[in-house]
Design a protein around this motif. Structure first.
Motif, PDB file in Angstrom:
ATOM      1  N   ALA A  44      -5.754 -25.769  -9.761  1.00  0.00           N
ATOM      2  CA  ALA A  44      -5.810 -25.520  -8.315  1.00  0.00           C
ATOM      3  C   ALA A  44      -5.681 -24.023  -8.040  1.00  0.00           C
ATOM      4  O   ALA A  44      -4.950 -23.329  -8.754  1.00  0.00           O
ATOM      5  CB  ALA A  44      -4.685 -26.267  -7.617  1.00  0.00           C
ATOM      6  N   GLY A  45      -6.395 -23.555  -6.993  1.00  0.00           N
ATOM      7  CA  GLY A  45      -6.347 -22.127  -6.688  1.00  0.00           C
ATOM      8  C   GLY A  45      -6.074 -21.806  -5.234  1.00  0.00           C
ATOM      9  O   GLY A  45      -6.119 -20.658  -4.819  1.00  0.00           O
ATOM     10  N   LEU A  46      -5.797 -22.849  -4.438  1.00  0.00           N
ATOM     11  CA  LEU A  46      -5.479 -22.597  -3.021  1.00  0.00           C
ATOM     12  C   LEU A  46      -4.094 -23.141  -2.681  1.00  0.00           C
ATOM     13  O   LEU A  46      -3.876 -23.662  -1.590  1.00  0.00           O
ATOM     14  CB  LEU A  46      -6.543 -23.242  -2.120  1.00  0.00           C
ATOM     15  N   GLY A  47      -3.195 -23.064  -3.649  1.00  0.00           N
ATOM     16  CA  GLY A  47      -1.801 -23.437  -3.379  1.00  0.00           C
ATOM     17  C   GLY A  47      -1.397 -24.823  -3.862  1.00  0.00           C
ATOM     18  O   GLY A  47      -0.249 -25.226  -3.690  1.00  0.00           O
ATOM     19  N   GLY A  48      -2.306 -25.560  -4.494  1.00  0.00           N
ATOM     20  CA  GLY A  48      -2.028 -26.961  -4.836  1.00  0.00           C
ATOM     21  C   GLY A  48      -0.885 -27.177  -5.816  1.00  0.00           C
ATOM     22  O   GLY A  48      -0.137 -28.150  -5.683  1.00  0.00           O
ATOM     23  N   THR A  49      -0.743 -26.309  -6.808  1.00  0.00           N
ATOM     24  CA  THR A  49       0.358 -26.533  -7.759  1.00  0.00           C
ATOM     25  C   THR A  49       1.707 -26.323  -7.063  1.00  0.00           C
ATOM     26  O   THR A  49       2.701 -26.954  -7.424  1.00  0.00           O
ATOM     27  CB  THR A  49       0.290 -25.585  -8.982  1.00  0.00           C
ATOM     28  N   GLN A  50       1.725 -25.470  -6.046  1.00  0.00           N
ATOM     29  CA  GLN A  50       2.981 -25.169  -5.359  1.00  0.00           C
ATOM     30  C   GLN A  50       3.259 -26.146  -4.228  1.00  0.00           C
ATOM     31  O   GLN A  50       4.334 -26.737  -4.134  1.00  0.00           O
ATOM     32  CB  GLN A  50       2.958 -23.736  -4.817  1.00  0.00           C
ATOM     33  N   ARG A  51       2.274 -26.324  -3.334  1.00  0.00           N
ATOM     34  CA  ARG A  51       2.538 -27.164  -2.153  1.00  0.00           C
ATOM     35  C   ARG A  51       2.651 -28.634  -2.535  1.00  0.00           C
ATOM     36  O   ARG A  51       3.560 -29.324  -2.072  1.00  0.00           O
ATOM     37  CB  ARG A  51       1.447 -26.976  -1.088  1.00  0.00           C
ATOM     38  N   LEU A  52       1.771 -29.145  -3.391  1.00  0.00           N
ATOM     39  CA  LEU A  52       1.853 -30.577  -3.714  1.00  0.00           C
ATOM     40  C   LEU A  52       3.205 -30.889  -4.367  1.00  0.00           C
ATOM     41  O   LEU A  52       3.818 -31.922  -4.086  1.00  0.00           O
ATOM     42  CB  LEU A  52       0.702 -30.997  -4.636  1.00  0.00           C
ATOM     43  N   THR A  53       3.675 -29.987  -5.187  1.00  0.00           N
ATOM     44  CA  THR A  53       4.964 -30.202  -5.854  1.00  0.00           C
ATOM     45  C   THR A  53       6.098 -30.263  -4.842  1.00  0.00           C
ATOM     46  O   THR A  53       6.986 -31.118  -4.934  1.00  0.00           O
ATOM     47  CB  THR A  53       5.220 -29.075  -6.873  1.00  0.00           C
ATOM     48  N   GLY A  84     -12.402  -9.614  -6.665  1.00  0.00           N
ATOM     49  CA  GLY A  84     -12.776 -10.064  -5.310  1.00  0.00           C
ATOM     50  C   GLY A  84     -11.623 -10.761  -4.602  1.00  0.00           C
ATOM     51  O   GLY A  84     -11.722 -11.088  -3.430  1.00  0.00           O
ATOM     52  N   ASP A  85     -10.536 -11.024  -5.334  1.00  0.00           N
ATOM     53  CA  ASP A  85      -9.338 -11.656  -4.763  1.00  0.00           C
ATOM     54  C   ASP A  85      -9.709 -12.964  -4.047  1.00  0.00           C
ATOM     55  O   ASP A  85      -9.297 -13.194  -2.906  1.00  0.00           O
ATOM     56  CB  ASP A  85      -8.676 -10.674  -3.781  1.00  0.00           C
ATOM     57  N   MET A  86     -10.464 -13.808  -4.753  1.00  0.00           N
ATOM     58  CA  MET A  86     -11.050 -15.011  -4.148  1.00  0.00           C
ATOM     59  C   MET A  86      -9.996 -15.844  -3.410  1.00  0.00           C
ATOM     60  O   MET A  86      -8.933 -16.123  -3.959  1.00  0.00           O
ATOM     61  CB  MET A  86     -11.714 -15.870  -5.237  1.00  0.00           C
ATOM     62  N   PHE A  87     -10.292 -16.231  -2.213  1.00  0.00           N
ATOM     63  CA  PHE A  87      -9.495 -17.098  -1.339  1.00  0.00           C
ATOM     64  C   PHE A  87      -8.310 -16.401  -0.654  1.00  0.00           C
ATOM     65  O   PHE A  87      -7.771 -16.933   0.311  1.00  0.00           O
ATOM     66  CB  PHE A  87      -8.916 -18.325  -2.070  1.00  0.00           C
ATOM     67  N   THR A  88      -7.878 -15.239  -1.172  1.00  0.00           N
ATOM     68  CA  THR A  88      -6.577 -14.717  -0.730  1.00  0.00           C
ATOM     69  C   THR A  88      -6.521 -14.435   0.772  1.00  0.00           C
ATOM     70  O   THR A  88      -5.634 -14.937   1.468  1.00  0.00           O
ATOM     71  CB  THR A  88      -6.211 -13.441  -1.515  1.00  0.00           C
ATOM     72  N   ASP A  89      -7.473 -13.646   1.269  1.00  0.00           N
ATOM     73  CA  ASP A  89      -7.404 -13.268   2.693  1.00  0.00           C
ATOM     74  C   ASP A  89      -7.529 -14.493   3.595  1.00  0.00           C
ATOM     75  O   ASP A  89      -6.800 -14.641   4.576  1.00  0.00           O
ATOM     76  CB  ASP A  89      -8.521 -12.282   3.057  1.00  0.00           C
ATOM     77  N   ASP A  90      -8.482 -15.381   3.242  1.00  0.00           N
ATOM     78  CA  ASP A  90      -8.700 -16.544   4.104  1.00  0.00           C
ATOM     79  C   ASP A  90      -7.490 -17.487   4.070  1.00  0.00           C
ATOM     80  O   ASP A  90      -7.074 -18.018   5.102  1.00  0.00           O
ATOM     81  CB  ASP A  90      -9.984 -17.278   3.689  1.00  0.00           C
ATOM     82  N   HIS A  91      -6.926 -17.690   2.877  1.00  0.00           N
ATOM     83  CA  HIS A  91      -5.707 -18.509   2.768  1.00  0.00           C
ATOM     84  C   HIS A  91      -4.623 -17.944   3.670  1.00  0.00           C
ATOM     85  O   HIS A  91      -4.008 -18.645   4.475  1.00  0.00           O
ATOM     86  CB  HIS A  91      -5.217 -18.542   1.310  1.00  0.00           C
ATOM     87  N   ASP A  92      -4.412 -16.624   3.567  1.00  0.00           N
ATOM     88  CA  ASP A  92      -3.320 -16.005   4.323  1.00  0.00           C
ATOM     89  C   ASP A  92      -3.578 -16.110   5.828  1.00  0.00           C
ATOM     90  O   ASP A  92      -2.655 -16.364   6.606  1.00  0.00           O
ATOM     91  CB  ASP A  92      -3.143 -14.536   3.918  1.00  0.00           C
ATOM     92  N   THR A  93      -4.829 -15.921   6.227  1.00  0.00           N
ATOM     93  CA  THR A  93      -5.157 -16.015   7.653  1.00  0.00           C
ATOM     94  C   THR A  93      -4.883 -17.432   8.159  1.00  0.00           C
ATOM     95  O   THR A  93      -4.323 -17.622   9.243  1.00  0.00           O
ATOM     96  CB  THR A  93      -6.648 -15.664   7.883  1.00  0.00           C
ATOM     97  N   ILE A  94      -5.281 -18.433   7.384  1.00  0.00           N
ATOM     98  CA  ILE A  94      -5.093 -19.825   7.825  1.00  0.00           C
ATOM     99  C   ILE A  94      -3.601 -20.133   7.971  1.00  0.00           C
ATOM    100  O   ILE A  94      -3.170 -20.688   8.981  1.00  0.00           O
ATOM    101  CB  ILE A  94      -5.786 -20.800   6.837  1.00  0.00           C
TER     102      ILE A  94
END
Ligand code: CAA
Length: 258
Positions: free
Chosen positions: A139-148, A81-91
């Motif tokens: 984290a699954g909406l970018g937290g390991t990358q952005r928070l770092t 289902g590629d959870m979160f992917t499309d909505d993350h990218d749109t935001i």
């Protein structure tokens, strides 16, 4: 469009989006995150909107992705289902500046959503955290990358590994938020900042957003080259003539986004 999980207003060229699932501390279920992505797409195309504020309630910006909705899902459900992917990218594709106005909990996906915005103004009640480790996930909406990138490795590891919360003062000290204000003043401060942005040339604000975000994706040399190219290109706009002319004539500029 009418939304079930958002309250949306447009005022003084600012689009205000209030996350509205009070019974679940604004947990990001698929409906809310989908509506948010749609709303940002609509605001992106709406000439009346020149800056956007995303906020929650006094108690919670958002307490994370919706645990009830996720709890029974299998690997295949979320992977296929590629959870979160499309909505993350749109935001994150929205080209207009977005301010997150955060009071109360910004946890998990809530912290990640705030970080997807262009900057964060926090109330002194704000609490940030990536507590997914307590749920047996990460984290699954970018937290390991952005928070770092925002607070550095040591603090990001601490937050993700222990699941502890960071208060507003620590968040400001660490570079996660741009300003902290008393809770009562949060919306005034965020709306004032958005109105100020709305007065600028939209060409310049879009370029700022692209250029600053580019700094996370590229080397310093490439980033500076990118900046110089867009800086030069702004000399082809009427707004550059207007902005510099207005300064020299000691008057306020009237930008026309041209
Ligand atoms: N998902 C679904 N429902 C949630 C929720 C969430 N993330 N967070 C809170 N709620 C619900 C609670 O279940 C509760 O509902 P009921 O009244 O129906 O029981 C309601 O919101 C109020 O919550 P609490 O009673 O727990 O309120 P509290 O003041 O005692 O605690 C809190 C507040 C510390 C934020 C606590 O609710 C909490 O720990 N929430 C979960 C935080 C979390 O783990 N977030 C990460 C989610 S996973 C994720 O986000 C993955 C990702 O990276 C994409």
């Amino acid at each position: 469009m009418a939304y079930k999980t958002l309250i949306v207003e447009i005022e003084d060229h600012v689009g205000l989006i209030r996350l509205n699932r009070p019974d679940a501390l604004n947990a990001l279920n698929s409906q809310l995150i989908g509506e948010l992505a749609k709303c940002l797409t609509e605001m992106g195309a709406n000439d009346k909107v020149r800056a956007i504020v995303v906020t929650g309630s006094d108690k919670a910006f958002a307490a994370g992705a919706d645990i009830k909705e996720m709890s029974e899902k299998s690997f295949v459900d979320v992977f296929a289902g590629d959870m979160f992917t499309d909505d993350h990218d749109t935001i994150v594709r929205c080209r207009k500046p977005i301010i997150a106005a955060v009071a109360g909990y910004a946890l998990g996906g809530g912290c990640e959503l705030a970080m997807m915005c262009d900057f964060i103004i926090a109330a002194d009640t704000a609490k940030f955290g990536q507590p997914e480790i307590n749920l047996g996930v990460v984290a699954g909406l970018g937290g390991t990358q952005r928070l770092t990138r925002f607070v550095g490795k040591s603090k990001a590891m601490d937050m993700h590994l222990t699941g502890r919360f960071m208060d507003a003062e620590e968040a400001e000290r660490s570079g996660l938020v741009s300003r902290v204000v008393p809770a009562k003043k949060l919306m005034d401060e965020a709306m004032d900042a958005a109105r100020k942005i709305a007065e600028k040339s939209a060409i310049s604000t879009m370029v700022v957003k692209e250029a600053v975000n580019r700094s996370y994706e590229t080397t310093l040399t490439e980033g500076i080259l990118f900046e110089r190219r867009v800086f030069y290109s702004l000399f082809a706009t009427e707004d550059q003539k207007e902005g510099m002319g207005a300064f020299l004539e000691k008057r306020e500029p009237q930008f026309r986004d041209k």
